[in-house]
Design a protein around this motif. Structure first.
Motif, PDB file in Angstrom:
ATOM      1  N   TRP A 235       6.328  13.410   2.325  1.00 25.61           N
ATOM      2  CA  TRP A 235       5.086  14.180   2.495  1.00 25.61           C
ATOM      3  C   TRP A 235       4.749  14.963   1.231  1.00 25.61           C
ATOM      4  O   TRP A 235       3.573  15.180   0.927  1.00 25.61           O
ATOM      5  CB  TRP A 235       5.172  15.075   3.719  1.00 25.61           C
ATOM      6  N   ILE A 236       5.744  15.373   0.500  1.00 31.44           N
ATOM      7  CA  ILE A 236       5.482  16.065  -0.763  1.00 31.44           C
ATOM      8  C   ILE A 236       4.834  15.094  -1.752  1.00 31.44           C
ATOM      9  O   ILE A 236       3.836  15.415  -2.395  1.00 31.44           O
ATOM     10  CB  ILE A 236       6.779  16.676  -1.334  1.00 31.44           C
ATOM     11  N   ARG A 237       5.416  13.882  -1.878  1.00 29.93           N
ATOM     12  CA  ARG A 237       4.821  12.882  -2.779  1.00 29.93           C
ATOM     13  C   ARG A 237       3.411  12.515  -2.339  1.00 29.93           C
ATOM     14  O   ARG A 237       2.513  12.353  -3.173  1.00 29.93           O
ATOM     15  CB  ARG A 237       5.699  11.641  -2.851  1.00 29.93           C
ATOM     16  N   SER A 238       3.197  12.385  -1.053  1.00 26.82           N
ATOM     17  CA  SER A 238       1.880  12.044  -0.544  1.00 26.82           C
ATOM     18  C   SER A 238       0.867  13.148  -0.866  1.00 26.82           C
ATOM     19  O   SER A 238      -0.264  12.873  -1.281  1.00 26.82           O
ATOM     20  CB  SER A 238       1.952  11.817   0.967  1.00 26.82           C
ATOM     21  N   THR A 239       1.284  14.379  -0.696  1.00 27.84           N
ATOM     22  CA  THR A 239       0.397  15.513  -0.989  1.00 27.84           C
ATOM     23  C   THR A 239       0.114  15.601  -2.479  1.00 27.84           C
ATOM     24  O   THR A 239      -1.022  15.857  -2.885  1.00 27.84           O
ATOM     25  CB  THR A 239       1.010  16.827  -0.473  1.00 27.84           C
ATOM     26  N   LEU A 240       1.123  15.361  -3.302  1.00 26.29           N
ATOM     27  CA  LEU A 240       0.905  15.370  -4.756  1.00 26.29           C
ATOM     28  C   LEU A 240      -0.085  14.287  -5.174  1.00 26.29           C
ATOM     29  O   LEU A 240      -0.940  14.515  -6.036  1.00 26.29           O
ATOM     30  CB  LEU A 240       2.229  15.206  -5.504  1.00 26.29           C
ATOM     31  N   ALA A 241       0.021  13.112  -4.551  1.00 24.80           N
ATOM     32  CA  ALA A 241      -0.936  12.035  -4.845  1.00 24.80           C
ATOM     33  C   ALA A 241      -2.348  12.450  -4.434  1.00 24.80           C
ATOM     34  O   ALA A 241      -3.317  12.191  -5.160  1.00 24.80           O
ATOM     35  CB  ALA A 241      -0.523  10.749  -4.127  1.00 24.80           C
ATOM     36  N   ALA A 242      -2.465  13.111  -3.288  1.00 24.31           N
ATOM     37  CA  ALA A 242      -3.778  13.581  -2.834  1.00 24.31           C
ATOM     38  C   ALA A 242      -4.332  14.637  -3.791  1.00 24.31           C
ATOM     39  O   ALA A 242      -5.533  14.631  -4.104  1.00 24.31           O
ATOM     40  CB  ALA A 242      -3.679  14.146  -1.418  1.00 24.31           C
TER      41      ALA A 242
ATOM     42  N   PHE B  91       0.837  -1.208   0.000  1.00 22.29           N
ATOM     43  CA  PHE B  91       0.000   0.000   0.000  1.00 22.29           C
ATOM     44  C   PHE B  91       0.870   1.255   0.000  1.00 22.29           C
ATOM     45  O   PHE B  91       0.635   2.183  -0.782  1.00 22.29           O
ATOM     46  CB  PHE B  91      -0.933   0.001   1.212  1.00 22.29           C
ATOM     47  N   LEU B  92       1.869   1.306   0.877  1.00 25.45           N
ATOM     48  CA  LEU B  92       2.729   2.490   0.979  1.00 25.45           C
ATOM     49  C   LEU B  92       3.509   2.738  -0.308  1.00 25.45           C
ATOM     50  O   LEU B  92       3.691   3.891  -0.710  1.00 25.45           O
ATOM     51  CB  LEU B  92       3.674   2.362   2.174  1.00 25.45           C
ATOM     52  N   GLU B  93       3.934   1.673  -0.973  1.00 27.09           N
ATOM     53  CA  GLU B  93       4.610   1.820  -2.265  1.00 27.09           C
ATOM     54  C   GLU B  93       3.654   2.382  -3.313  1.00 27.09           C
ATOM     55  O   GLU B  93       4.029   3.265  -4.089  1.00 27.09           O
ATOM     56  CB  GLU B  93       5.143   0.479  -2.752  1.00 27.09           C
ATOM     57  N   GLN B  94       2.438   1.878  -3.343  1.00 28.34           N
ATOM     58  CA  GLN B  94       1.453   2.353  -4.315  1.00 28.34           C
ATOM     59  C   GLN B  94       1.150   3.835  -4.116  1.00 28.34           C
ATOM     60  O   GLN B  94       0.866   4.548  -5.071  1.00 28.34           O
ATOM     61  CB  GLN B  94       0.160   1.544  -4.209  1.00 28.34           C
ATOM     62  N   GLN B  95       1.220   4.285  -2.872  1.00 25.97           N
ATOM     63  CA  GLN B  95       0.960   5.688  -2.565  1.00 25.97           C
ATOM     64  C   GLN B  95       2.193   6.564  -2.775  1.00 25.97           C
ATOM     65  O   GLN B  95       2.138   7.772  -2.596  1.00 25.97           O
ATOM     66  CB  GLN B  95       0.474   5.838  -1.118  1.00 25.97           C
ATOM     67  N   GLY B  96       3.318   5.947  -3.121  1.00 25.08           N
ATOM     68  CA  GLY B  96       4.546   6.700  -3.342  1.00 25.08           C
ATOM     69  C   GLY B  96       5.209   7.163  -2.057  1.00 25.08           C
ATOM     70  O   GLY B  96       6.060   8.049  -2.068  1.00 25.08           O
ATOM     71  N   MET B  97       4.817   6.562  -0.948  1.00 28.08           N
ATOM     72  CA  MET B  97       5.341   7.005   0.340  1.00 28.08           C
ATOM     73  C   MET B  97       6.636   6.301   0.730  1.00 28.08           C
ATOM     74  O   MET B  97       7.395   6.819   1.540  1.00 28.08           O
ATOM     75  CB  MET B  97       4.288   6.833   1.419  1.00 28.08           C
ATOM     76  N   ILE B  98       6.882   5.135   0.170  1.00 30.40           N
ATOM     77  CA  ILE B  98       8.146   4.438   0.400  1.00 30.40           C
ATOM     78  C   ILE B  98       8.629   3.877  -0.927  1.00 30.40           C
ATOM     79  O   ILE B  98       7.852   3.733  -1.876  1.00 30.40           O
ATOM     80  CB  ILE B  98       8.032   3.302   1.452  1.00 30.40           C
ATOM     81  N   GLY B  99       9.918   3.561  -0.961  1.00 36.78           N
ATOM     82  CA  GLY B  99      10.495   2.962  -2.154  1.00 36.78           C
ATOM     83  C   GLY B  99      11.182   1.656  -1.798  1.00 36.78           C
ATOM     84  O   GLY B  99      11.273   1.276  -0.636  1.00 36.78           O
ATOM     85  N   ARG B 100      11.663   0.996  -2.815  1.00 32.65           N
ATOM     86  CA  ARG B 100      12.340  -0.288  -2.683  1.00 32.65           C
ATOM     87  C   ARG B 100      13.779  -0.130  -3.142  1.00 32.65           C
ATOM     88  O   ARG B 100      14.039   0.476  -4.167  1.00 32.65           O
ATOM     89  CB  ARG B 100      11.674  -1.261  -3.651  1.00 32.65           C
ATOM     90  N   GLU B 101      14.688  -0.718  -2.373  1.00 33.55           N
ATOM     91  CA  GLU B 101      16.102  -0.729  -2.756  1.00 33.55           C
ATOM     92  C   GLU B 101      16.624  -2.140  -2.595  1.00 33.55           C
ATOM     93  O   GLU B 101      16.256  -2.831  -1.655  1.00 33.55           O
ATOM     94  CB  GLU B 101      16.929   0.177  -1.833  1.00 33.55           C
ATOM     95  N   ARG B 102      17.482  -2.560  -3.485  1.00 35.29           N
ATOM     96  CA  ARG B 102      18.144  -3.866  -3.349  1.00 35.29           C
ATOM     97  C   ARG B 102      19.301  -3.738  -2.369  1.00 35.29           C
ATOM     98  O   ARG B 102      20.038  -2.756  -2.402  1.00 35.29           O
ATOM     99  CB  ARG B 102      18.706  -4.329  -4.684  1.00 35.29           C
TER     100      ARG B 102
END
Length: 133
Positions: A66-73, A39-50
């Motif tokens: 928070w900027i990405r979250s606000t942009l999604a909103a 869910f958090l990845e889909q919302q752009g709130m976290i990312g994945r790193e190897r």
């Protein structure tokens, strides 16, 4: 669970943890962590790193969360406002349902305008702080 995972990542110095780390720290099942990070990845709130040299994945949060979250909103509000405007046209603003949609759309547009202003203030404040350093 999403809030707990996000909080767990935010309080780490590195801002990164593996799924196993999250399971251990939060004392929850791997499935709970999996659902939350998806869910958090889909919302752009976290990312994945190897993890270098391995197959493991680390989940990461950064200063832009928070900027990405606000942009999604903002994007979602734009979609909802447009749908509300279409519904108002279809139902007619004089009908109770049409009036509700009209009010909802107007609120969302006002909210987005305010959020855009806040984001611009944030950018200006951030630039001023950077210039002072």
């Amino acid at each position: 669970m999403m809030a707990r995972v996000l909080a767990c990542l935010l309080v780490t110095d590195s801002g990164t943890l593996t799924a196993a780390d999250l399971v251990q720290r939060l004392r929850v099942s791997p499935a709970s962590v999996s659902h939350a990070v998806t869910f958090l990845e889909q919302q752009g709130m976290i990312g994945r790193e190897r993890v270098p040299g391995g197959r493991r994945v680390r989940y990461a949060v950064d200063d832009e969360v928070w900027i990405r979250s606000t942009l999604a909103a903002l994007q979602m509000n734009d979609v909802l406002a447009a749908a509300s405007q279409r519904a108002t046209e279809v139902l007619g603003a004089a009908t109770p349902a049409g009036a509700r949609f009209e009010s909802s759309g107007a609120f969302l547009l006002l909210l987005n305008e305010a959020l855009h202003n806040v984001m611009e203030q944030w950018r200006q404040n951030r630039a001023a702080r950077s210039a002072e350093r």
